[in-house]
Motif scaffolding. Structure first.
Motif, short mmCIF file in Angstrom:
data_model
loop_
_atom_site.label_atom_id
_atom_site.label_comp_id
_atom_site.label_asym_id
_atom_site.label_seq_id
_atom_site.Cartn_x
_atom_site.Cartn_y
_atom_site.Cartn_z
N GLY A 56 0.81 -1.22 0.00
CA GLY A 56 0.00 0.00 0.00
C GLY A 56 0.84 1.26 0.00
N LEU A 57 2.09 1.13 0.44
CA LEU A 57 3.00 2.28 0.44
C LEU A 57 3.71 2.37 -0.91
CD1 LEU A 57 4.57 1.77 3.98
CD2 LEU A 57 2.45 2.93 3.36
N TYR A 58 4.53 1.38 -1.20
CA TYR A 58 5.23 1.33 -2.49
C TYR A 58 5.88 -0.04 -2.63
CZ TYR A 58 9.62 1.89 0.11
OH TYR A 58 10.68 1.71 0.96
N GLU A 59 6.31 -0.34 -3.85
CA GLU A 59 7.08 -1.55 -4.10
C GLU A 59 8.35 -1.17 -4.87
OE1 GLU A 59 4.76 -5.46 -4.71
OE2 GLU A 59 3.48 -3.94 -5.65
N TYR A 60 9.44 -1.77 -4.47
CA TYR A 60 10.73 -1.54 -5.13
C TYR A 60 11.00 -2.73 -6.05
CZ TYR A 60 15.83 -1.41 -5.68
OH TYR A 60 17.10 -1.42 -6.20
N ASP A 61 11.12 -2.44 -7.35
CA ASP A 61 11.30 -3.49 -8.35
C ASP A 61 12.78 -3.77 -8.55
OD1 ASP A 61 11.08 -5.30 -10.36
OD2 ASP A 61 9.93 -4.02 -11.73
N ALA A 62 13.35 -4.54 -7.62
CA ALA A 62 14.78 -4.84 -7.68
C ALA A 62 15.12 -5.74 -8.86
CB ALA A 62 15.21 -5.51 -6.37
N VAL A 63 14.18 -6.60 -9.26
CA VAL A 63 14.43 -7.52 -10.38
C VAL A 63 14.64 -6.75 -11.67
CG1 VAL A 63 13.48 -9.41 -11.76
CG2 VAL A 63 13.18 -9.40 -9.27
N SER A 64 13.78 -5.76 -11.92
CA SER A 64 13.92 -4.95 -13.14
C SER A 64 15.22 -4.15 -13.12
CB SER A 64 12.73 -4.00 -13.28
OG SER A 64 11.54 -4.72 -13.53
N ARG A 65 15.58 -3.67 -11.96
CA ARG A 65 16.82 -2.89 -11.88
C ARG A 65 18.04 -3.77 -12.15
NH1 ARG A 65 19.28 0.67 -6.84
NH2 ARG A 65 20.49 2.10 -8.16
N LEU A 66 18.00 -5.00 -11.64
CA LEU A 66 19.11 -5.93 -11.88
C LEU A 66 19.21 -6.26 -13.37
CD1 LEU A 66 21.33 -7.86 -10.96
CD2 LEU A 66 19.53 -9.56 -10.50
N ARG A 67 18.06 -6.49 -13.99
CA ARG A 67 18.05 -6.81 -15.42
C ARG A 67 18.58 -5.63 -16.24
NH1 ARG A 67 13.08 -7.89 -15.85
NH2 ARG A 67 12.41 -5.87 -16.64
N ASP A 68 18.16 -4.42 -15.87
CA ASP A 68 18.63 -3.23 -16.60
C ASP A 68 20.13 -3.03 -16.43
OD1 ASP A 68 16.09 -2.80 -17.48
OD2 ASP A 68 15.66 -1.11 -16.14
N SER A 69 20.65 -3.35 -15.24
CA SER A 69 22.10 -3.21 -15.03
C SER A 69 22.88 -4.19 -15.89
CB SER A 69 22.43 -3.43 -13.55
OG SER A 69 22.22 -4.78 -13.18
N GLN A 70 22.32 -5.37 -16.10
CA GLN A 70 22.97 -6.36 -16.96
C GLN A 70 22.94 -5.95 -18.42
OE1 GLN A 70 20.63 -9.74 -15.79
NE2 GLN A 70 22.05 -10.36 -14.15
N LEU A 71 21.88 -5.20 -18.78
CA LEU A 71 21.73 -4.74 -20.17
C LEU A 71 22.41 -3.39 -20.41
CD1 LEU A 71 17.97 -5.71 -20.74
CD2 LEU A 71 20.00 -6.93 -21.57
#
Length: 279
Positions: A68-83
């Protein structure tokens, strides 16, 4: 800012007082009652009557308070760092605001509905204590604090499936929506079916309350279910005589709109069998 009910929602005096008290105290309104008694619809009608937008958060058994507050999308950030994506250095790009965030940062005042809070884990209400009390929360990934621009009107519903923590209850204004009596239910029906004939309505509601008060019934039919039943009655053009109780068959006409499990259907079948035996 006062709620006086609407043309499409019959609110008792006690319910109107509860809504206005919660608004005055700036506390969440916790509304309990049987399923189908209009708890969720109350929030929508309050929003409409006060001219405020509504933000709805429908709670499930898997819902976490943090969502309800927020969600941190760590998976997308990891994928973007790899790309090698450039935005990977902007952590805010991976923060997804939740319903409380939306309510706190809205341009004007809103109604926030937290629907069926008792479906979630027992710790869910406790995890929202500070946020609902202080009307702010901290975003650890960015270091910012999200504070409500204007305190929303918070309406929380519960079907009483589990007890809520005392610390949470202390911060709420509480109201239990009792099942409407015959007079109030008649008013509710007339809002939805203004042209229904008086005798048909009288016989239908008499039959409905007979069913609802049958000893041993596992699930009593609710307000929403009697409205569905009446809609079918009008669609099938049934007469008051068609709805009268028949000793040979205790099951009401179109009973699938009222009886929602096999135990209750079996109960009425047994009552019919016993009645035939006495006959």
């Amino acid at each position: 800012m006062r709620f006086e009910g609407t043309d499409s929602y019959i609110a008792s005096d006690d319910l109107r007082i509860a809504v206005n008290a919660a608004i005055t105290l700036e506390r969440p309104l916790l509304v309990k009652g049987e399923p189908g008694t209009g708890k969720t619809e109350l929030a929508r009608q309050v929003a409409g009557a006060l001219g405020l937008p509504i933000i709805e958060w429908h709670v499930k058994s898997t819902t976490r308070a943090a969502q309800g507050l927020y969600e941190y999308d760590a998976v997308s950030r990891l994928r973007d760092s790899q790309l090698g994506e450039g935005r990977v250095h902007d952590v805010a790009a991976y923060i997804r605001p939740g319903k409380l965030w939306d309510a706190f940062t809205a341009e004007g005042r809103v109604v926030l509905l937290i629907d069926e809070i008792d479906k979630a884990d027992i710790e869910f209400p406790n995890d929202l204590l500070q946020e609902l009390d202080r009307m702010e929360f901290h975003v650890y990934e960015t270091g910012e604090t999200v504070t409500a621009r204007q305190r929303p009107v918070v309406i929380i519903t519960s079907n009483n499936e589990k007890e809520l923590p005392d610390a949470f209850l202390r911060r709420c204004f509480f109201h239990y929506i009792r099942f409407p009596d015959t007079e109030t239910l008649t008013e509710i029906v007339r809002v939805h079916f203004p042209d229904i004939r008086d005798r048909l309505l009288s016989v239908a509601l008499t039959r409905f309350f007979e069913i609802r008060e049958t000893p041993g019934l596992k699930k009593k039919p609710s307000t929403s279910e009697v409205l569905d039943w009446l809609k079918l009655i009008l669609s099938e053009d049934l007469s008051p005589e068609d709805l009268q109780r028949d000793a040979k068959d205790s099951l009401p006409k179109l009973h699938g709109a009222l009886l929602k499990n096999e135990q209750d259907v079996s109960l009425f079948e047994r009552l019919a069998f016993m009645s035939r035996g006495r006959g």
